[in-house]
Every structure is written in structure tokens, then in C-alpha cells.
Design a protein around this motif. Structure first.
Motif, PDB file in Angstrom:
ATOM      1  N   ARG A  62       7.320   1.850   5.703  1.00  0.00           N
ATOM      2  CA  ARG A  62       8.717   1.474   5.935  1.00  0.00           C
ATOM      3  C   ARG A  62       9.659   2.668   5.792  1.00  0.00           C
ATOM      4  N   LYS A  63       9.527   3.395   4.717  1.00  0.00           N
ATOM      5  CA  LYS A  63      10.408   4.541   4.451  1.00  0.00           C
ATOM      6  C   LYS A  63      10.254   5.607   5.533  1.00  0.00           C
ATOM      7  N   GLN A  64       9.026   5.897   5.929  1.00  0.00           N
ATOM      8  CA  GLN A  64       8.785   6.900   6.975  1.00  0.00           C
ATOM      9  C   GLN A  64       9.442   6.496   8.289  1.00  0.00           C
ATOM     10  N   TRP A  65       9.339   5.215   8.653  1.00  0.00           N
ATOM     11  CA  TRP A  65       9.979   4.745   9.881  1.00  0.00           C
ATOM     12  C   TRP A  65      11.486   4.936   9.826  1.00  0.00           C
ATOM     13  N   LEU A  66      12.103   4.533   8.725  1.00  0.00           N
ATOM     14  CA  LEU A  66      13.552   4.667   8.600  1.00  0.00           C
ATOM     15  C   LEU A  66      13.985   6.125   8.672  1.00  0.00           C
ATOM     16  N   GLU A  67      13.221   7.021   8.063  1.00  0.00           N
ATOM     17  CA  GLU A  67      13.540   8.450   8.115  1.00  0.00           C
ATOM     18  C   GLU A  67      13.414   8.998   9.535  1.00  0.00           C
ATOM     19  N   ILE A  68      12.348   8.642  10.228  1.00  0.00           N
ATOM     20  CA  ILE A  68      12.133   9.122  11.597  1.00  0.00           C
ATOM     21  C   ILE A  68      13.249   8.632  12.516  1.00  0.00           C
ATOM     22  N   LEU A  69      13.618   7.379  12.375  1.00  0.00           N
ATOM     23  CA  LEU A  69      14.693   6.827  13.213  1.00  0.00           C
ATOM     24  C   LEU A  69      16.003   7.564  12.967  1.00  0.00           C
ATOM     25  N   GLU A  70      16.343   7.781  11.717  1.00  0.00           N
ATOM     26  CA  GLU A  70      17.591   8.474  11.389  1.00  0.00           C
ATOM     27  C   GLU A  70      17.563   9.932  11.867  1.00  0.00           C
ATOM     28  N   GLU A  71      16.461  10.613  11.627  1.00  0.00           N
ATOM     29  CA  GLU A  71      16.340  12.021  12.031  1.00  0.00           C
ATOM     30  C   GLU A  71      16.411  12.206  13.544  1.00  0.00           C
ATOM     31  N   ASN A 120       2.081  11.685  17.967  1.00  0.00           N
ATOM     32  CA  ASN A 120       3.141  12.219  17.128  1.00  0.00           C
ATOM     33  C   ASN A 120       4.353  11.282  17.217  1.00  0.00           C
ATOM     34  N   THR A 121       4.559  10.499  16.189  1.00  0.00           N
ATOM     35  CA  THR A 121       5.608   9.488  16.204  1.00  0.00           C
ATOM     36  C   THR A 121       7.001  10.109  16.295  1.00  0.00           C
ATOM     37  N   ASP A 122       7.230  11.211  15.582  1.00  0.00           N
ATOM     38  CA  ASP A 122       8.532  11.884  15.647  1.00  0.00           C
ATOM     39  C   ASP A 122       8.886  12.253  17.086  1.00  0.00           C
ATOM     40  N   LYS A 123       7.944  12.858  17.773  1.00  0.00           N
ATOM     41  CA  LYS A 123       8.176  13.282  19.159  1.00  0.00           C
ATOM     42  C   LYS A 123       8.391  12.065  20.064  1.00  0.00           C
ATOM     43  N   CYS A 124       7.642  11.031  19.837  1.00  0.00           N
ATOM     44  CA  CYS A 124       7.764   9.815  20.639  1.00  0.00           C
ATOM     45  C   CYS A 124       9.157   9.193  20.474  1.00  0.00           C
ATOM     46  N   ILE A 125       9.643   9.090  19.245  1.00  0.00           N
ATOM     47  CA  ILE A 125      10.977   8.529  18.999  1.00  0.00           C
ATOM     48  C   ILE A 125      12.048   9.446  19.587  1.00  0.00           C
ATOM     49  N   TYR A 126      11.848  10.753  19.498  1.00  0.00           N
ATOM     50  CA  TYR A 126      12.780  11.706  20.110  1.00  0.00           C
ATOM     51  C   TYR A 126      12.857  11.476  21.625  1.00  0.00           C
ATOM     52  N   SER A 165      15.981  10.228  24.043  1.00  0.00           N
ATOM     53  CA  SER A 165      16.493  11.057  25.146  1.00  0.00           C
ATOM     54  C   SER A 165      16.745  10.262  26.427  1.00  0.00           C
ATOM     55  N   VAL A 166      16.122   9.107  26.583  1.00  0.00           N
ATOM     56  CA  VAL A 166      16.336   8.308  27.797  1.00  0.00           C
ATOM     57  C   VAL A 166      17.282   7.131  27.586  1.00  0.00           C
ATOM     58  N   MET A 167      17.746   6.963  26.362  1.00  0.00           N
ATOM     59  CA  MET A 167      18.651   5.848  26.072  1.00  0.00           C
ATOM     60  C   MET A 167      20.110   6.292  26.125  1.00  0.00           C
ATOM     61  N   LYS A 168      20.979   5.375  26.482  1.00  0.00           N
ATOM     62  CA  LYS A 168      22.414   5.625  26.486  1.00  0.00           C
ATOM     63  C   LYS A 168      22.959   5.449  25.065  1.00  0.00           C
ATOM     64  N   PRO A 169      24.049   6.154  24.732  1.00  0.00           N
ATOM     65  CA  PRO A 169      24.681   5.929  23.432  1.00  0.00           C
ATOM     66  C   PRO A 169      25.025   4.451  23.258  1.00  0.00           C
ATOM     67  N   GLY A 170      24.751   3.923  22.085  1.00  0.00           N
ATOM     68  CA  GLY A 170      24.981   2.512  21.816  1.00  0.00           C
ATOM     69  C   GLY A 170      23.815   1.626  22.207  1.00  0.00           C
ATOM     70  N   LEU A 213      10.134  -5.577  11.787  1.00  0.00           N
ATOM     71  CA  LEU A 213      10.967  -5.435  12.985  1.00  0.00           C
ATOM     72  C   LEU A 213      12.100  -4.515  12.585  1.00  0.00           C
ATOM     73  N   PHE A 214      12.199  -3.363  13.270  1.00  0.00           N
ATOM     74  CA  PHE A 214      13.306  -2.437  13.054  1.00  0.00           C
ATOM     75  C   PHE A 214      14.280  -2.593  14.220  1.00  0.00           C
ATOM     76  N   TYR A 215      15.535  -2.786  13.883  1.00  0.00           N
ATOM     77  CA  TYR A 215      16.611  -2.930  14.852  1.00  0.00           C
ATOM     78  C   TYR A 215      17.571  -1.777  14.605  1.00  0.00           C
ATOM     79  N   CYS A 216      17.786  -0.935  15.615  1.00  0.00           N
ATOM     80  CA  CYS A 216      18.689   0.193  15.426  1.00  0.00           C
ATOM     81  C   CYS A 216      19.382   0.540  16.739  1.00  0.00           C
ATOM     82  N   THR A 217      20.449   1.300  16.628  1.00  0.00           N
ATOM     83  CA  THR A 217      21.204   1.716  17.802  1.00  0.00           C
ATOM     84  C   THR A 217      21.222   3.225  17.905  1.00  0.00           C
ATOM     85  N   LYS A 218      21.328   3.693  19.153  1.00  0.00           N
ATOM     86  CA  LYS A 218      21.431   5.130  19.381  1.00  0.00           C
ATOM     87  C   LYS A 218      22.866   5.560  19.093  1.00  0.00           C
TER      88      LYS A 218
END
Length: 105
Positions: free
Chosen positions: A67-76, A12-18, A22-27, A99-104
Motif C-alpha cells: 500500500r505505502k509503495q503504491w501511494l509513493e509511486i503515484l505521488e512521485e 518497472n512499476t515507476d516507469k509504467c505509472i510515469y 504522460s498520456v493523461m490530461k490534467p485532472g 482500489l486506488f483512486y487518484c487524479t493527475k
């Protein structure tokens, strides 16, 4: 955090990204390299060893999120400033990898 070609094998990719969030610091920075379409040569080498998905891939009968699904999951799941390489519509996009580059937040 860096994840290269491993998240596509999560159940479950959504749960995995969640959980990653949860273990990352803001930023914190998350770099993900994943296949974003069912490319035949990648399917030949990977599909036999992948876990059956229980997320939106099952409903669409695909092995990889697009691509779209990844961007949505990351944002959500609390990631912002998502950038992708190659960019949308660029020549190298035909390879089916991103390659997706994003910040918490």
C-alpha cells in the motif's frame, strides 16, 4: 484510465505509472485495483505467469507492491488526491486488494 490487476505484471512499476501519466490530461482520473501484499492464494494462481520485476519488488523479494509503495509511486509520478478502498485499517483490508483512486495534477 482503469487498470485492474495488470500493473503488478509490469517490469518497472515507476516507469509504467510515469508513462500512464504522460498520456493523461490534467485532472484525469486513474483507477487502479491491485494486490498489495503477497497473499498465498493469489501467489498460487499468478506468480508462475508474472514477469520478473526490475523495480523495488526485486530488492524486497516480493511479487506485489504494498500500500505505502503504491501511494509513493503515484505521488512521485504526478498523481494527487489519492484515495484507497478499503481504507487503511478497515476490515476488508485483510483480503490484500486495494482500489486506488487518484487524479493527475
Amino acid at each position: 484510465m482503469i487498470a485492474v490487476g495488470v500493473l503488478n505484471n509490469s517490469v518497472n512499476t515507476d516507469k509504467c505509472i510515469y508513462e500512464i501519466n504522460s498520456v493523461m490530461k490534467p485532472g484525469g482520473i486513474l483507477l487502479i485495483i491491485e494486490t498489495v501484499e503477497d497473499v498465498p492464494d493469489i501467489l498460487i494462481t499468478q506468480s508462475f505467469m508474472m514477469t520478473e520485476p526490475k523495480d523495488q519488488r526485486k530488492a524486497t523479494n516480493t511479487m506485489f507492491l504494498n500500500r505505502k509503495q503504491w501511494l509513493e509511486i503515484l505521488e512521485e509520478n504526478g498523481f494527487c488526491n489519492s484515495e484507497e478502498f478499503p481504507g487503511y485499517g478497515e476490515y476488508l483490508e485483510v483480503l490484500g486488494q486495494k482500489l486506488f483512486y487518484c487524479t493527475k495534477e
